[in-house]
Scaffold this active site. Sequence first.
Site, PDB file in Angstrom:
ATOM      1  N   LEU A 188      46.335   1.005  18.850  1.00 18.80           N
ATOM      2  CA  LEU A 188      47.554   0.931  19.672  1.00 18.80           C
ATOM      3  C   LEU A 188      47.219   0.645  21.125  1.00 18.80           C
ATOM      4  CD1 LEU A 188      49.127   4.337  18.588  1.00 18.80           C
ATOM      5  CD2 LEU A 188      49.628   2.086  17.634  1.00 18.80           C
ATOM      6  N   GLY A 236      40.823   0.756  32.916  1.00 23.45           N
ATOM      7  CA  GLY A 236      40.964   2.219  32.960  1.00 23.45           C
ATOM      8  C   GLY A 236      41.625   2.683  31.681  1.00 23.45           C
ATOM      9  N   CYS A 255      41.167   5.240  26.840  1.00 19.72           N
ATOM     10  CA  CYS A 255      40.376   4.768  25.695  1.00 19.72           C
ATOM     11  C   CYS A 255      39.076   4.085  26.085  1.00 19.72           C
ATOM     12  CB  CYS A 255      41.217   3.828  24.849  1.00 19.72           C
ATOM     13  SG  CYS A 255      42.746   4.588  24.339  1.00 19.72           S
ATOM     14  N   LYS A 298      47.657   0.592  33.932  1.00 22.25           N
ATOM     15  CA  LYS A 298      48.230  -0.726  33.632  1.00 22.25           C
ATOM     16  C   LYS A 298      49.749  -0.553  33.652  1.00 22.25           C
ATOM     17  CE  LYS A 298      48.399  -0.569  28.582  1.00 22.25           C
ATOM     18  NZ  LYS A 298      48.036  -1.217  27.350  1.00 22.25           N
TER      19      LYS A 298
HETATM   20  C1  UGA Z   1      43.064  -0.135  24.356  1.00 16.40           C
HETATM   21  C2  UGA Z   1      42.949  -1.231  23.283  1.00 16.40           C
HETATM   22  O1  UGA Z   1      43.469  -2.465  23.799  1.00 16.40           O
HETATM   23  C3  UGA Z   1      43.706  -0.833  22.017  1.00 16.40           C
HETATM   24  O2  UGA Z   1      43.502  -1.820  21.015  1.00 16.40           O
HETATM   25  C4  UGA Z   1      43.150   0.505  21.528  1.00 16.40           C
HETATM   26  O3  UGA Z   1      43.830   0.959  20.368  1.00 16.40           O
HETATM   27  C5  UGA Z   1      43.324   1.546  22.614  1.00 16.40           C
HETATM   28  O4  UGA Z   1      42.619   1.103  23.787  1.00 16.40           O
HETATM   29  C6  UGA Z   1      42.760   2.847  22.108  1.00 16.40           C
HETATM   30  O5  UGA Z   1      41.564   2.921  21.824  1.00 16.40           O
HETATM   31  O6  UGA Z   1      43.541   3.774  21.872  1.00 16.40           O
HETATM   32  P1  UGA Z   1      44.930   0.551  26.148  1.00 16.40           P
HETATM   33  O7  UGA Z   1      43.952   1.555  26.661  1.00 16.40           O
HETATM   34  O8  UGA Z   1      46.335   0.957  25.938  1.00 16.40           O
HETATM   35  O9  UGA Z   1      44.427  -0.046  24.738  1.00 16.40           O
HETATM   36  O10 UGA Z   1      44.963  -0.630  27.206  1.00 16.40           O
HETATM   37  P2  UGA Z   1      44.578  -2.171  27.299  1.00 16.40           P
HETATM   38  O11 UGA Z   1      45.788  -2.997  27.270  1.00 16.40           O
HETATM   39  O12 UGA Z   1      43.506  -2.521  26.368  1.00 16.40           O
HETATM   40  O13 UGA Z   1      44.012  -2.229  28.794  1.00 16.40           O
HETATM   41  C7  UGA Z   1      42.897  -1.434  29.183  1.00 16.40           C
HETATM   42  C8  UGA Z   1      42.508  -1.732  30.610  1.00 16.40           C
HETATM   43  O14 UGA Z   1      41.933  -3.033  30.718  1.00 16.40           O
HETATM   44  C9  UGA Z   1      43.668  -1.718  31.618  1.00 16.40           C
HETATM   45  O15 UGA Z   1      43.261  -1.027  32.775  1.00 16.40           O
HETATM   46  C10 UGA Z   1      43.919  -3.186  31.927  1.00 16.40           C
HETATM   47  O16 UGA Z   1      44.431  -3.397  33.212  1.00 16.40           O
HETATM   48  C11 UGA Z   1      42.502  -3.746  31.802  1.00 16.40           C
HETATM   49  N1  UGA Z   1      42.463  -5.196  31.486  1.00 16.40           N
HETATM   50  C12 UGA Z   1      42.950  -5.655  30.310  1.00 16.40           C
HETATM   51  C13 UGA Z   1      41.894  -6.079  32.408  1.00 16.40           C
HETATM   52  O17 UGA Z   1      41.437  -5.678  33.488  1.00 16.40           O
HETATM   53  N2  UGA Z   1      41.841  -7.418  32.085  1.00 16.40           N
HETATM   54  C14 UGA Z   1      42.318  -7.904  30.920  1.00 16.40           C
HETATM   55  O18 UGA Z   1      42.228  -9.134  30.699  1.00 16.40           O
HETATM   56  C15 UGA Z   1      42.881  -6.990  30.005  1.00 16.40           C
END
Ligand code: UGA
Length: 437
Positions: A156, A260, A263, A323
């Site tokens: 998720l 951040g 996860c 985010k």
């Molecule tokens: C993440 C994974 O995407 C999910 O598949 C997983 O299930 C989840 O962790 C978990 O282990 O429970 P999430 O932590 O909700 O999900 O957030 P993401 O959308 O993955 O973003 C994580 C971080 O990466 C954010 O701080 C976002 O700003 C950063 N990010 C994301 C970037 O800096 N660049 C990008 O291109 C994408």
Amino acid sequence: MNIAVIGAGYVGTTTSVAFANYGHKVYVIENDQEKLKKLKKSILPFYEEGMEELLKKLIAGGNLLFFQNIEEVIDQVEILFITVGTPSLPNGEADLSYVEEAARQIGKLMNEYKAIVIKSTVPIGTGDKIHKIIKAELKKRNKEISFDLISNPEFLREGKALQDALYPERIVIGCETEKAEKVMKDLYKEINSPVVFTTIKDAEMIKYASNAFLATKISFINELARLCDKIGANVIQVAKGMGLDSRIGPHFLQAGIGYGGSCFPKDIKALLALASAKKTPLQILQAVSDVNQTQALWFMEKVEKALGSLSGKRIAVLGLTFKPQTDDIREASSLKIIQYLIENHSYISAYDPQGTEHVKKIYPNVHYTQTPFEALKGADAVLIVTEWKEIVEIDWKKAKNVLSQPYVFDGRNCLNSSALKKLGYHYEGVGTPSFDV
Ligand code: UGA
């Protein structure tokens, strides 16, 4: 089917809502009284778009029920999901105490066959450990009751959790008996997504490997952005050009001020700790973590270089959550940035549509505003930390009249840089240099 879900955190609640929505009867167990009270009244203890409405509907329809103890529900369910937290220990390892306690309870209370599914993110090998704990509890009771231990990791994303739970891109199931496979097939039969059946260890590894790979993409592009800044290349164009290759793909190549959340940082620490304990260091992943640790500081050094000194400057920090579309501030880059600004004696005004109350508890002396515009008043510089819609859509023409100096540092590369420059702003993004080097 009748299912129990142990632990009504983010994952547990979302999983419960999704299963209830697919017609299963879900008994949710939460031992935190406050949380339980809220949930019983259809109040979601966190922010996730669309989820509270669905929660309300499912509770009213009778498919979603809340309890405090496993004891109250165990005889009514065939499947028990463990969705409790696995926070980081000081050495980076995942703390399994909540998972182990849930397993002990199940072993103490079960009277007939159960499928026990671990959805919490747990280190590879935990399935075996939990199996032994339950067996030991049954032995203490002199009971020979069969059960299956299953791993069914979650994928998720906060902010899109409902969509991911209702329509997952894939379902990974680690189980080692035909009976377990059948139970899980029945459980997911309404969901039309690819299912990977594998061993428990493989399923546990798939979860960590997926998060580690996504984090690797982010740190890769962030490190490249630092070089782009030095050589005059634009990382946005670089990522676009790379992403069109289907082997690379466009996702998770958005340079910024680091990842951040609850996860990536935690899971990467846990995988590194496991690798180190097994004397098989993961060098790439270590670098991924190191780049992420320093990305926000690298950004702040850019800000400092442009402004001269940060001391006494008024800085508007826009966005506090890790985010957009969440109120989660765990491991958010905003915290590193606020800390840096405080240490450098700046005045901070901060805005976030959902995360303010949480950050206020850590930094009570920061000036928090109700609108993004208010935060800009008298500021010497604006830092874009989280790309919330209302922040991206600020009227920068109007903003110029209230700012003390027109400096914008875009930590998410989410603004229209040429429009801002035309308005006379000093604009800097991440890896998008606008000057000759
Ligand atoms: C993440 C994974 O995407 C999910 O598949 C997983 O299930 C989840 O962790 C978990 O282990 O429970 P999430 O932590 O909700 O999900 O957030 P993401 O959308 O993955 O973003 C994580 C971080 O990466 C954010 O701080 C976002 O700003 C950063 N990010 C994301 C970037 O800096 N660049 C990008 O291109 C994408």
